[in-house]
Design a protein around this motif. Sequence first.
Motif, PDB file in Angstrom:
ATOM      1  N   LYS A 116      11.738   8.782  21.471  1.00  0.00           N
ATOM      2  CA  LYS A 116      13.105   8.267  21.396  1.00  0.00           C
ATOM      3  C   LYS A 116      13.516   8.119  19.935  1.00  0.00           C
ATOM      4  O   LYS A 116      12.778   7.558  19.128  1.00  0.00           O
ATOM      5  N   CYS A 163      16.074  18.687  28.737  1.00  0.00           N
ATOM      6  CA  CYS A 163      17.436  18.215  29.011  1.00  0.00           C
ATOM      7  C   CYS A 163      17.836  18.448  30.465  1.00  0.00           C
ATOM      8  O   CYS A 163      17.481  19.463  31.058  1.00  0.00           O
ATOM      9  N   GLN A 164      18.616  17.504  30.994  1.00  0.00           N
ATOM     10  CA  GLN A 164      19.089  17.544  32.370  1.00  0.00           C
ATOM     11  C   GLN A 164      20.452  18.237  32.449  1.00  0.00           C
ATOM     12  O   GLN A 164      21.323  18.012  31.630  1.00  0.00           O
ATOM     13  N   THR A 179      21.717  17.370  28.802  1.00  0.00           N
ATOM     14  CA  THR A 179      21.610  16.145  28.009  1.00  0.00           C
ATOM     15  C   THR A 179      20.179  15.592  27.981  1.00  0.00           C
ATOM     16  O   THR A 179      19.378  15.847  28.875  1.00  0.00           O
ATOM     17  N   THR A 180      19.910  14.813  26.925  1.00  0.00           N
ATOM     18  CA  THR A 180      18.630  14.114  26.808  1.00  0.00           C
ATOM     19  C   THR A 180      18.869  12.620  26.626  1.00  0.00           C
ATOM     20  O   THR A 180      19.849  12.221  25.993  1.00  0.00           O
ATOM     21  N   ASP A 181      17.988  11.803  27.178  1.00  0.00           N
ATOM     22  CA  ASP A 181      18.082  10.348  26.996  1.00  0.00           C
ATOM     23  C   ASP A 181      17.221   9.883  25.819  1.00  0.00           C
ATOM     24  O   ASP A 181      17.034   8.695  25.605  1.00  0.00           O
ATOM     25  N   LYS A 182      16.715  10.838  25.038  1.00  0.00           N
ATOM     26  CA  LYS A 182      15.844  10.515  23.904  1.00  0.00           C
ATOM     27  C   LYS A 182      16.610  10.370  22.590  1.00  0.00           C
ATOM     28  O   LYS A 182      16.029  10.060  21.556  1.00  0.00           O
ATOM     29  N   SER A 238      19.874   8.374  20.853  1.00  0.00           N
ATOM     30  CA  SER A 238      20.763   7.234  21.123  1.00  0.00           C
ATOM     31  C   SER A 238      22.217   7.504  20.744  1.00  0.00           C
ATOM     32  O   SER A 238      23.098   6.702  21.034  1.00  0.00           O
ATOM     33  N   ASP A 295      30.457   6.744  32.832  1.00  0.00           N
ATOM     34  CA  ASP A 295      28.992   6.694  32.929  1.00  0.00           C
ATOM     35  C   ASP A 295      28.454   7.737  33.915  1.00  0.00           C
ATOM     36  O   ASP A 295      27.328   7.644  34.390  1.00  0.00           O
ATOM     37  N   GLU A 337      24.655  10.936  31.861  1.00  0.00           N
ATOM     38  CA  GLU A 337      23.699  10.142  31.103  1.00  0.00           C
ATOM     39  C   GLU A 337      23.090  10.974  29.973  1.00  0.00           C
ATOM     40  O   GLU A 337      22.763  12.141  30.158  1.00  0.00           O
ATOM     41  N   GLY A 338      22.964  10.349  28.805  1.00  0.00           N
ATOM     42  CA  GLY A 338      22.304  11.012  27.690  1.00  0.00           C
ATOM     43  C   GLY A 338      23.261  11.747  26.760  1.00  0.00           C
ATOM     44  O   GLY A 338      24.471  11.814  26.987  1.00  0.00           O
TER      45      GLY A 338
END
Length: 218
Positions: A22, A129-130, A149-152, A154, A165, A168-169
């Motif tokens: 992250k 990535c999603q 996208t990635t949630d890693k 910020s 929302d 995500e990411g």
Amino acid sequence: MKKILLLSLALILSVSATAQEKINEGILIAKQTMSSDNEQMNSQLKAMGDTTAKTYFKGVKSRSETSSPMTGDMVIIMDAADKQMLMMMDSPGMGKKYVLQSFEPSAEDLKNVVVTKGTETKTVLGYLCQQYMISMKQNGQVVKMEMFTTDKISAVSQNTTAMGDKVEGFPLYFVMKMNQMGANIEVTSEIIEIKKETVSDDKVSLTPAAGYTKMEGM
């Protein structure tokens, strides 16, 4: 030979682990390419060339910088905690102008956005990535996007704010398709470099830079 194989495996695992950590502070470099099925429009887009964007991010704040000979310089600073966005434009025709406003979409805006979480994944610079498929109406026109996208990371992206929302990411790769003046246009954007380094608070401040005046009516 066994030692070489073990060493290679250790290096691969090390790179994978580093890429998937992250990151809350750093710089992202994106390359954006535009094309069209309309010959005249495509010639104009090619003349503009590829655009490189730099995004500084620190926690839930981010600053995106882009520059073009035709449109001038643009800086977008976003604070996800306050849902505020500062846009500063320095263009040949308008000079230095800024807009400070909320980027939180209204319930009415969200009615025009359809988001489907895809079944595919894509690895960009080592980050898994999603996939998201997005369809939205803007000024009567339908805009379609495929986003990974990635949630890693910020950082906040201005490309996902209109979806609330539902996505995500942070998008490391996306393709956007739309129709402008009867021509189909495709925009591809991909993060080509990620730097983990310190970003100053001034860089992501919502205070307009000296010399910029507020855009009338905004």
